[in-house]
Design a protein around this motif. Sequence first.
Motif, PDB file in Angstrom:
ATOM      1  N   LEU A   3      10.271 -42.503 -10.723  1.00 39.28           N
ATOM      2  CA  LEU A   3      11.133 -43.650 -10.442  1.00 39.28           C
ATOM      3  C   LEU A   3      10.452 -44.552  -9.421  1.00 39.28           C
ATOM      4  CD1 LEU A   3      14.601 -41.853 -10.144  1.00 39.28           C
ATOM      5  CD2 LEU A   3      13.754 -43.187 -12.073  1.00 39.28           C
ATOM      6  N   PRO A   4      10.715 -45.878  -9.464  1.00 42.04           N
ATOM      7  CA  PRO A   4      11.578 -46.585 -10.416  1.00 42.04           C
ATOM      8  C   PRO A   4      10.964 -46.631 -11.805  1.00 42.04           C
ATOM      9  CG  PRO A   4      10.478 -48.151  -9.005  1.00 42.04           C
ATOM     10  CD  PRO A   4      10.159 -46.799  -8.461  1.00 42.04           C
ATOM     11  N   ARG A   5      11.865 -46.823 -12.819  1.00 40.85           N
ATOM     12  CA  ARG A   5      11.437 -46.802 -14.211  1.00 40.85           C
ATOM     13  C   ARG A   5      12.068 -47.968 -14.968  1.00 40.85           C
ATOM     14  NH1 ARG A   5      13.029 -42.027 -15.074  1.00 40.85           N
ATOM     15  NH2 ARG A   5      14.889 -42.313 -16.341  1.00 40.85           N
ATOM     16  N   ASP A  20      18.045 -41.576  -9.197  1.00 36.36           N
ATOM     17  CA  ASP A  20      18.600 -40.627 -10.156  1.00 36.36           C
ATOM     18  C   ASP A  20      19.908 -40.006  -9.676  1.00 36.36           C
ATOM     19  OD1 ASP A  20      17.678 -39.000  -8.147  1.00 36.36           O
ATOM     20  OD2 ASP A  20      16.244 -37.891  -9.384  1.00 36.36           O
TER      21      ASP A  20
END
Length: 249
Positions: A3-5, A20
Amino acid sequence: MQLPRLEVAGIDAWLVRLFDRIDDANMPWIMALLRRCEESFGKALIDLVPSYTTLLVHYDPLLLTPVEARSRLATLLADLEPDEDGARDEGSSGKAKELQVWYDDSVGPELELLQERSGLSREAIIEAHSGQEYHVFALGFAPGFAFMGSLPKELVLPRLDTPRKRVPAGSVAVANRQTSAYPRISPGGWNLIGRTSARLFDRERDGFSLLRVGDRVRFLAVDRDRFEKAGGDTTPVEECGADASRKNS
């Protein structure tokens, strides 16, 4: 996954997944990205939809290709930092709001259940709920319905086993680590602990919703007389047609 994604959310949208799990500390980062998207996308930006852990970026495909939009987001994420000063500004970064609430069994039938589960007195429950500031993490379910958190641990209750068919407008409620207020009469499975006189959704208001993502909200406990003078509806929940099981799992 890291993350970030960036996740595809259609031919004209990207979903930026920053976290998350739900946490109060997420909000400064999400709002910082929101502000930077407003600046970077300009006229190509159609909408931004923040939530607890993500930001949905909806853009005009006639002005930007998906690859170009993704590239802009990647650039923004590369050096993203929460802007503490900007978080206090007006506008998309949110404002401080106060909602007057009448906490009473007639409009908050789960107050008794919360007493039983927490072991706290009614006064302590009211003090705990109204004694802190909540962040608006997301809007949804119904127009003007704001998901706010996080509740003190002693006020945590699961949703009702059987949702009510009619929850009165203004009902202040809790569910798990969240709190909210119902803007209109609607079905609902949250635990009712009081009622606000505030008009949470108004078609004549700019933006319609009183509360917006990023706002900081406090509940102010008031007596019945002050509640009524502010236009509050004192009709008991049962008389509004509610028929819910008060048994929680």
